[in-house]
Design a protein around this motif. Structure first.
Motif: not given
Length: 440
Positions: A333, A400-403
């Motif tokens: 990611n 967002s803290q999505s990888s």
């Protein structure tokens, strides 16, 4: 180097941790214990030395300054005149001194010399009175001009730069292990040096893994995506002034991966991969690392960036055979790749280059939004930080803290660093931030 298939000395204190979730601080310590700094050096011209690592101390061949000189424009005179009982001194101007054009005659105690910044101080003088503190009496005849100024306008020895006060001949100007900055290049030029001995550049090979990856410019077919990690890694390596070796995209095939890893170990000091280190059926990097070399750890108590493999591979295909290279198997990611690089890989590359890695400073800030955080892992959340009217830092997490959300790295200007043992935070709580400026 560390004995194959064993942890460094710190390992005894790590037995309480799950090896699949090693604390970040422990991983950082292990990596640095596996590092062997480069021994080879080379001489390069000063113009090519920026950001290189000094291989030996730079010894000054001259005094800097090379002679006593004036720190400002004014008038040079003998400070013995200040001991006279008069409240105002009057001196006759004997001549002028410029940088590169000194006044060569001795100066009597009742005289002075008009002097410019950087000019050698004439014989018989030891003090400079600034030009703005004097009154000039310019005679209409051919008689020399005189100046007058208050006796308390200057102290004896004022505005005099002494020979060698910056650097003395034979003294250490710069220490080995220093990453050279622009000021260092200028300093060495001021010593008359034309080249300098530096460590050779660290060679870092890198590649992405995955059948789904396409390079920019190629068409996207069903289920494929563009490979951003290779470009991100290349840019991050460029900031460290290493020698990058881009090995492209390697498909999800054990034989292809093995061939690429062996090629990388033969040509590079460090190998970086992205993808292939999780537990999927097509994730082969971790298993190949176990076959071709020594595994130190995989899996960190870190978010993002949990799936990370670290160890050593050998160009001969088995531990101890051929040439060795450190290997970092980074997660696939994009944000996890960047966080893993900055927190784990970057300090190792700096140390291997021959310099001493310095931790990025953590700045206290007030968090303006609540943050959900699970204790037992270190988190590096993306944030936007700014100073308030009182000069205090305040930070807000990006949405967002999505990888996988690479756009949030471009939107953010810092990491919000949440410690291993920290839990949920409320708005207004204190946090530490790591500014991207100087890092990314």
């Amino acid at each position: 180097m560390t004995t194959p298939n064993t942890f460094p000395a710190i390992a005894g204190s790590l037995s309480q941790f799950d090896p699949q979730a090693l604390p970040v601080s422990a991983a950082q310590a292990i990596v640095l214990q596996w590092v062997t700094p480069l021994a080879q050096g080379e001489r390069v011209p000063l113009r090519d030395a920026l950001a290189r690592v000094l291989a030996a101390d730079v010894i000054s061949p001259i005094d800097v300054p090379a002679h006593d000189n004036s720190a400002m424009d004014g008038y040079a005179f003998d400070s013995a005149a200040l001991a006279r009982p008069a409240q105002t001194l009057t001196l006759t101007v004997a001549g002028k001194a410029f940088a590169g054009h000194p006044y060569t005659d001795a100066v009597a105690s009742d005289r002075c010399v008009r002097i410019m910044t950087g000019a050698p101080i004439p014989v018989g003088c030891d003090t400079i009175v600034p030009q703005e503190r004097v009154t000039i009496d310019a005679c209409e005849t051919d008689a020399p001009a005189t100046i007058s100024f208050a006796a308390n306008a200057v102290a004896p020895g004022a505005n005099r730069r002494r020979q060698g006060e910056d650097l003395a001949r034979g003294g250490v100007a710069l220490r080995a292990g220093r990453v050279l900055r622009a000021s260092d290049i200028g300093l060495m030029a001021s010593l008359g040096l034309v080249d300098v001995r530096v460590k050779r550049r660290l060679r870092v090979a890198y590649f992405s893994t995955g059948d789904e990856l396409r390079s920019p410019g190629q068409p996207l077919d069903a289920g494929s995506i563009y490979d951003s990690n290779r470009y991100t890694l290349g840019a991050m390596l460029q900031r460290l002034n290493v020698e990058p070796i881009d090995l492209g995209v390697v498909r999800d095939d054990p034989e292809a991966l093995t061939a690429t890893l062996l090629q990388a170990a033969e040509s590079a000091d460090v190998v970086l991969t992205s993808g292939g280190v999780s537990v999927g059926e097509a994730d082969f990097t971790r298993s190949q690392l176990q076959t071709l070399g020594d595994v130190s750890f995989w899996g960190l108590a870190m978010r993002p960036g949990r799936p990370l493999a670290f160890g050593r591979i050998w160009s001969g295909g088995r531990p101890g055979a051929g040439r060795a290279a450190l290997l970092f198997g980074l997660p696939g990611n994009p944000v996890a790749t960047m966080v893993s690089f900055y927190q784990i890989v970057r300090p190792a590359l700096i140390a291997m280059s021959g310099a001493t890695p310095q931790p990025m400073p953590l700045i206290p800030a007030c968090c303006d939004a609540p943050i959900r955080k699970r204790a037992g892992r270190t988190e590096f959340q993306r944030g936007i930080a700014e100073r308030d009217a009182q000069g205090q830092w305040r930070v807000t997490p990006t949405g967002s803290q999505s990888s996988g959300a690479l756009s949030t790295m471009s939107e953010a200007n810092c990491f919000i660093v949440l410690a291993h043992d920290a839990a949920d935070l409320d708005a207004g709580d204190a946090v530490d931030i790591m500014l991207f400026d100087g890092l990314v």
